[in-house]
Design a protein around this motif. Structure first.
Motif, PDB file in Angstrom:
ATOM      1  N   VAL B 124       0.810  -1.223   0.000  1.00  0.00           N
ATOM      2  CA  VAL B 124       0.000   0.000   0.000  1.00  0.00           C
ATOM      3  C   VAL B 124       0.847   1.280   0.000  1.00  0.00           C
ATOM      4  O   VAL B 124       0.293   2.384   0.018  1.00  0.00           O
ATOM      5  N   SER B 125       2.165   1.144  -0.005  1.00  0.00           N
ATOM      6  CA  SER B 125       3.002   2.351  -0.041  1.00  0.00           C
ATOM      7  C   SER B 125       2.848   3.045  -1.394  1.00  0.00           C
ATOM      8  O   SER B 125       2.905   2.388  -2.424  1.00  0.00           O
ATOM      9  N   ASP B 126       2.659   4.358  -1.365  1.00  0.00           N
ATOM     10  CA  ASP B 126       2.542   5.100  -2.623  1.00  0.00           C
ATOM     11  C   ASP B 126       3.829   5.034  -3.418  1.00  0.00           C
ATOM     12  O   ASP B 126       3.826   4.903  -4.619  1.00  0.00           O
ATOM     13  N   SER B 135       1.115   4.590   8.539  1.00  0.00           N
ATOM     14  CA  SER B 135      -0.312   4.891   8.672  1.00  0.00           C
ATOM     15  C   SER B 135      -1.052   3.632   9.119  1.00  0.00           C
ATOM     16  O   SER B 135      -0.501   2.529   9.091  1.00  0.00           O
ATOM     17  N   ASP B 136      -2.304   3.776   9.490  1.00  0.00           N
ATOM     18  CA  ASP B 136      -3.099   2.604   9.878  1.00  0.00           C
ATOM     19  C   ASP B 136      -3.211   1.628   8.711  1.00  0.00           C
ATOM     20  O   ASP B 136      -3.207   0.409   8.889  1.00  0.00           O
ATOM     21  N   GLU B 137      -3.323   2.178   7.509  1.00  0.00           N
ATOM     22  CA  GLU B 137      -3.412   1.312   6.329  1.00  0.00           C
ATOM     23  C   GLU B 137      -2.121   0.503   6.157  1.00  0.00           C
ATOM     24  O   GLU B 137      -2.163  -0.694   5.839  1.00  0.00           O
ATOM     25  N   GLU B 138      -1.000   1.152   6.379  1.00  0.00           N
ATOM     26  CA  GLU B 138       0.292   0.457   6.292  1.00  0.00           C
ATOM     27  C   GLU B 138       0.384  -0.632   7.368  1.00  0.00           C
ATOM     28  O   GLU B 138       0.857  -1.737   7.090  1.00  0.00           O
ATOM     29  N   ILE B 139      -0.035  -0.306   8.569  1.00  0.00           N
ATOM     30  CA  ILE B 139       0.025  -1.319   9.635  1.00  0.00           C
ATOM     31  C   ILE B 139      -0.850  -2.510   9.253  1.00  0.00           C
ATOM     32  O   ILE B 139      -0.438  -3.666   9.358  1.00  0.00           O
ATOM     33  N   GLY B 140      -2.041  -2.243   8.768  1.00  0.00           N
ATOM     34  CA  GLY B 140      -2.958  -3.316   8.371  1.00  0.00           C
ATOM     35  C   GLY B 140      -2.344  -4.207   7.312  1.00  0.00           C
ATOM     36  O   GLY B 140      -2.362  -5.438   7.426  1.00  0.00           O
ATOM     37  N   PRO B 154      -8.918  -3.386  15.128  1.00  0.00           N
ATOM     38  CA  PRO B 154      -8.744  -1.938  15.393  1.00  0.00           C
ATOM     39  C   PRO B 154      -7.809  -1.684  16.574  1.00  0.00           C
ATOM     40  O   PRO B 154      -6.970  -0.787  16.517  1.00  0.00           O
ATOM     41  N   ASN B 155      -7.937  -2.507  17.618  1.00  0.00           N
ATOM     42  CA  ASN B 155      -7.095  -2.278  18.791  1.00  0.00           C
ATOM     43  C   ASN B 155      -5.667  -2.775  18.587  1.00  0.00           C
ATOM     44  O   ASN B 155      -4.723  -2.245  19.187  1.00  0.00           O
ATOM     45  N   ILE B 156      -5.514  -3.791  17.748  1.00  0.00           N
ATOM     46  CA  ILE B 156      -4.155  -4.250  17.422  1.00  0.00           C
ATOM     47  C   ILE B 156      -3.424  -3.132  16.672  1.00  0.00           C
ATOM     48  O   ILE B 156      -2.279  -2.795  16.980  1.00  0.00           O
ATOM     49  N   ILE B 160      -0.050  -1.069  17.924  1.00  0.00           N
ATOM     50  CA  ILE B 160       1.194  -0.987  17.148  1.00  0.00           C
ATOM     51  C   ILE B 160       1.522   0.477  16.833  1.00  0.00           C
ATOM     52  O   ILE B 160       2.670   0.906  16.919  1.00  0.00           O
ATOM     53  N   ARG B 161       0.494   1.237  16.507  1.00  0.00           N
ATOM     54  CA  ARG B 161       0.703   2.658  16.230  1.00  0.00           C
ATOM     55  C   ARG B 161       1.308   3.339  17.463  1.00  0.00           C
ATOM     56  O   ARG B 161       2.290   4.090  17.365  1.00  0.00           O
ATOM     57  N   ALA B 162       0.746   3.028  18.634  1.00  0.00           N
ATOM     58  CA  ALA B 162       1.249   3.639  19.875  1.00  0.00           C
ATOM     59  C   ALA B 162       2.692   3.219  20.147  1.00  0.00           C
ATOM     60  O   ALA B 162       3.544   4.045  20.481  1.00  0.00           O
ATOM     61  N   ALA B 163       2.963   1.926  19.981  1.00  0.00           N
ATOM     62  CA  ALA B 163       4.321   1.439  20.261  1.00  0.00           C
ATOM     63  C   ALA B 163       5.323   2.048  19.292  1.00  0.00           C
ATOM     64  O   ALA B 163       6.422   2.429  19.683  1.00  0.00           O
TER      65      ALA B 163
END
Ligand SMILES: Cc1cc2nc3c(=O)[nH]c(=O)nc-3n(C[C@H](O)[C@H](O)[C@H](O)COP(=O)(O)OP(=O)(O)OC[C@H]3O[C@@H](n4cnc5c(N)ncnc54)[C@H](O)[C@@H]3O)c2cc1C
Ligand code: SF4
Ligand code: FES
Ligand code: FES
Lengths: 328, 168
Positions: B124-126, B135-140, B154-156, B160-163
């Motif tokens: 999903v990287s541009d 981004s959340d999309e990248e994490i997903g 959503p919480n996973i 990860i975003r927080a960490a």
């Protein structure tokens, strides 16, 4: 899993010699072979572990291309600086396949040789000509969502599942092979896979003991490179249809053009004849439609995969539109 | 067959049938049961461990292929009294329900953040070059090899975003 002997050869000659013994198989990442061995779809008597052989590097070729060692992982290849810059199509195709964990294990050679995902091939209680020659094809008249619309035969309608190979087909890759006598030969990817005909168990031109040592890409050609994959989920799913495109437009007309299609045939599909329709022409929707007609001239659905005919048509037209966008 | 493995910094001498997967070696032979078996076919990510710095599915590889390798399992990522940043983030963000997928999620995310640091692009990287943004999309996308049957996605992603944010 059936019992097997495990050998770890120290060099290529030993590897090809070991593998040329009946019932042997090379193991690289193991992500396809072990999956199939657990189900006893494949049951080699001996595994020849090639992971410690010296085939894990990418290097520039004198011709300006890239030689990709057979053990280069899908992750490393997708992230390779040279690939990202000159063959973005290949990075994109790799990144569209499997998962982060699998790409870390999957190798270039193993990816090319991964077997079909046909449900009946995996189901050892079902007849399957590929798994058990002569037993029949359960897919014909059965569930065919994943199956081929091009290049199939009355004996087998399975598709080749690789994304990487589709990109390599559009990039005019060649497969470097070392045989048991120690001789090396190079086979263009377009001649590497065999269509099923009445021997669907024979999938490539490889002979007993033949080791893939590398895949060689020619120097990159100018133009836009696009990989477009359509699947049932947004990630971590095999292609229903995919299109790999390398299209160069100069002075408003199409110069170089190479298109390969995944998910639709027993091998990455390419039609050099049909590409002539595009070469030298001004990009237009009418032209793309004519090209799609030609690609799909002999396409045949099996029921569950009928949707692939219009889906491939639309996907390839959309891909050509994006590839020629700036010039239209 | 004899195989030497370094697991979480400790040397282990494994004596096991050639057919033993790395996952079964960890769970059955070495009693490191933090690593879970979901599908046993590379489809769920519950068995994710880190081998020589890379996340892999331990169910689709043989232990004997890893002679001399360095393996990190969830037991080596943190302990109940000394949680890793990601483990703490999963707790804080409520990143699980039954917890079965969680060791695999955390091992996977631990190595995934290193891949991002190394500049690896994703589907999903541009752009294929430059530093990827998480981004959340990248994490997903980068975590799509880890399924969660309880659908805590959503919480996973939030964990990860927080960490990732706190590590930066
Ligand atoms: C859940 C899941 C999802 C997947 N999704 C995708 C996807 O979306 N797209 C995609 O393209 N792929 C996908 N894959 C398949 C994956 O890409 C392949 O399993 C992988 O590329 C195989 O490489 P490997 O090194 O693990 O091969 P192995 O399993 O080690 O070997 C495969 C075959 O190749 C032979 N072999 C290996 N190396 C050589 C060599 N150098 N010379 C001669 N023979 C050799 C072996 O004998 C074996 O027959 C998926 C797999 C799984 C499990
Ligand atoms: S399509 Fe090919 S692989 Fe599938 S059941 Fe028929 S013969 Fe077997
Ligand atoms: S148990 Fe290994 S991926 Fe599911
Ligand atoms: S928390 Fe239950 S499977 Fe993920």
């Amino acid at each position: 899993m059936r019992p097997f002997d495990y050998v770890r050869p120290s060099g290529m000659p030993e590897a090809t010699r070991e593998a040329s013994r009946a019932g042997s198989a090379f193991i690289a990442g193991g992500t396809n072979l072990l999956d199939l061995m657990k189900l006893e779809v494949m049951a080699p008597d001996r595994l020849v572990d090639i992971n410690r052989l010296d085939m894990g590097e990418c290097s520039a070729t004198p011709a300006g291309g890239l030689r990709i060692g057979a053990l280069v992982t899908n992750s490393d290849l997708a992230a390779d600086e040279h690939v990202r810059r000159d063959y973005p199509l290949l990075s994109r195709a790799l990144l569209a396949g499997a998962s982060g964990q699998l790409r870390n294990k999957a190798t270039t050679g193993g990816n090319l040789l991964q077997r079909t995902r046909c449900y009946y091939f995996y189901d050892t209680s079902a007849p399957c000509n590929k798994r058990e020659p002569g037993s029949g094809c359960s897919a014909i008249g059965g569930a065919t969502r994943l199956h081929a619309i091009l290049g199939a035969s009355e004996h087998c309608i399975a598709t080749h599942p690789s994304d990487m190979a589709v990109a390599m087909q559009a990039l005019d890759a060649a497969v470097e092979i070392e045989n048991v006598e120690g001789q090396t030969r190079s086979v263009p990817l377009s001649d590497f896979y065999r269509l099923p005909g009445d021997t669907p168990q024979v999938e490539t031109v490889l002979g007993s003991g033949d080791l893939i040592t590398a895949v060689v890409l020619p120097a990159p050609v100018k133009g836009s490179q696009i990989y477009r994959k359509v699947r049932d989920r947004a990630s971590y799913a095999f292609a229903l249809v995919s299109v790999a495109a390398v299209v160069g437009v100069e002075d408003g007309t199409i110069g170089s053009v190479a298109l390969a299609f995944g998910g639709v045939a027993p091998r990455p599909w390419r039609d050099h004849e049909a590409e002539r329709i595009l070469a030298g022409e001004r990009p237009s929707d009418e032209l793309f439609a004519r090209f799609a007609d030609e690609i799909l001239r002999e396409a045949r659905g099996q029921g569950g995969n009928d949707f692939k005919i219009p889906l491939l048509r639309r996907t390839l037209i959309a891909t050509l539109q994006s590839a020629t966008d700036e010039s239209r | 067959m004899h195989t030497q493995l370094t697991i979480n910094g400790e040397n282990h001498d494994l004596e096991a049938d050639e057919r033993t997967t790395l996952l079964d070696a960890l769970r059955q032979h070495l009693r490191l049961t933090g690593t879970k078996k979901g599908c046993d076919h590379g489809q769920c990510g519950a068995c994710t461990v880190i081998v020589n710095g890379r996340r892999i599915n331990s169910c689709l590889t043989l232990a004997c292929m890893h002679d001399g390798d360095e393996i990190v399992t969830i037991e080596g990522i943190g302990t109940a009294t000394d949680l890793s940043v990601l483990q703490q983030a999963f707790l804080s963000a409520d990143g699980f329900q039954c917890g079965y997928c969680t060791p695999g999620q955390i091992c996977s995310a631990t190595a995934m953040l290193e891949e991002v640091k190394a500049g690896w692009p994703s589907h999903v990287s541009d752009r294929l070059d430059g530093a990827p943004e998480l981004s959340d999309e990248e994490i997903g996308e980068r975590m799509s090899g880890n399924l969660c049957r309880c659908a805590c996605y959503p919480n996973i992603v939030a964990a990860i975003r927080a960490a990732a944010g706190s590590a930066a």
